[in-house]
Design a protein around this motif. Structure first.
Motif, short mmCIF file in Angstrom:
data_model
loop_
_atom_site.label_atom_id
_atom_site.label_comp_id
_atom_site.label_asym_id
_atom_site.label_seq_id
_atom_site.Cartn_x
_atom_site.Cartn_y
_atom_site.Cartn_z
N UNK A 13 45.39 31.73 38.26
CA UNK A 13 45.61 33.53 38.54
C UNK A 13 45.37 34.62 36.93
N UNK A 14 44.90 35.90 37.44
CA UNK A 14 44.66 36.70 36.54
C UNK A 14 45.31 38.44 37.06
N UNK A 15 46.13 38.68 35.72
CA UNK A 15 46.83 40.23 35.84
C UNK A 15 45.59 41.01 34.99
N UNK A 29 45.76 41.78 40.55
CA UNK A 29 46.65 40.26 40.36
C UNK A 29 45.40 40.02 41.15
N UNK A 30 45.06 38.77 40.85
CA UNK A 30 43.72 37.78 42.05
C UNK A 30 44.09 36.30 41.38
N UNK A 31 43.31 35.52 42.34
CA UNK A 31 43.16 34.18 41.97
C UNK A 31 41.81 34.11 42.62
N UNK A 32 41.22 33.04 42.46
CA UNK A 32 40.26 32.38 42.66
C UNK A 32 40.05 30.81 42.60
N UNK A 33 39.09 30.03 43.70
CA UNK A 33 39.56 28.57 43.26
C UNK A 33 39.38 28.24 44.68
N UNK A 60 39.71 45.19 38.22
CA UNK A 60 39.50 44.35 39.41
C UNK A 60 39.01 43.61 37.46
N UNK A 61 37.58 44.22 37.07
CA UNK A 61 36.83 42.91 36.56
C UNK A 61 38.24 42.27 35.63
N UNK A 97 47.68 46.68 43.62
CA UNK A 97 46.20 45.79 43.82
C UNK A 97 45.66 44.24 44.00
N UNK A 98 45.96 43.73 44.97
CA UNK A 98 46.33 42.41 45.35
C UNK A 98 44.52 42.03 45.88
#
Ligand code: THU
Length: 160
Positions: free
Chosen positions: A44-46, A94-98, A25-26, A131-132
């Motif tokens: 987006x990051x994966x 996979x994640x996003x931040x905004x 996750x990090x 993992x989303x």
């Protein structure tokens, strides 16, 4: 009428994850910061965890000619397949931040990425966990196949 059910676990506490998963996750959060998304502004990051314990990361890469762009998941998966085709993929996060977009719920991969995830899983013949996640929630899918019911598979292209 047949019903389609999508199985996944919702985890609301990161402490319930293994140290390997926390690291995964990090890494997704870190690579997200380097996304090249000047057009959509949707970063987006994966990150991928391989069977030997190594990680491969990717982020979305856009282009002024929009269709040239590629999602974070596929950057990470294809980099993995290019460099370590012999190693199985255990997990992807996979994640996003905004500030600009609603990220209340974890990101869900697009259809093309689901298709690629599925083929990676079929090729390695072992489950590829997905993992989303966002800051508060992790949706954990035990296998990539669960994200794409009624999928199109390479088996279909085998001649009779
Ligand atoms: N994107 C991803 O990287 N992964 C997804 O799962 C969904 C969408 C990217 C593609 C594009 O650069 C931006 O997010 C907006 O669609």
């Amino acid at each position: 009428m047949p019903e389609i059910k999508i199985n996944f676990d919702e985890i609301l506490d990161r402490n319930l994850l293994s140290s390997e998963e926390l690291e995964l996750l990090n890494k997704a959060e870190e690579i997200l910061k380097k996304a090249y998304a000047p057009y959509s502004k949707f970063d987006v990051g994966a990150s991928v965890l391989l069977e030997d314990g190594s990680y491969v990361c990717g982020n979305n890469q856009e282009n002024a000619s929009f269709p040239c762009g590629i999602c974070a998941e596929r950057v990470a998966l294809f980099a993995t397949k290019a460099n370590n085709p012999q190693l199985k993929i255990k997990k992807i996060a996979i994640t996003t931040k905004s500030e600009q977009f609603n990220t209340e719920n974890p990101i869900a991969p697009c259809g093309m990425c689901r298709q690629v995830l599925l083929e990676c899983e079929e090729q390695q013949k072992e489950p590829l966990e997905v993992l989303l996640f966002n800051e508060t929630k992790i949706l954990k899918f035990k296998q990539a196949k669960d994200l794409l019911p009624l999928h199109f598979s390479g088996d279909r292209l085998k001649r009779k």
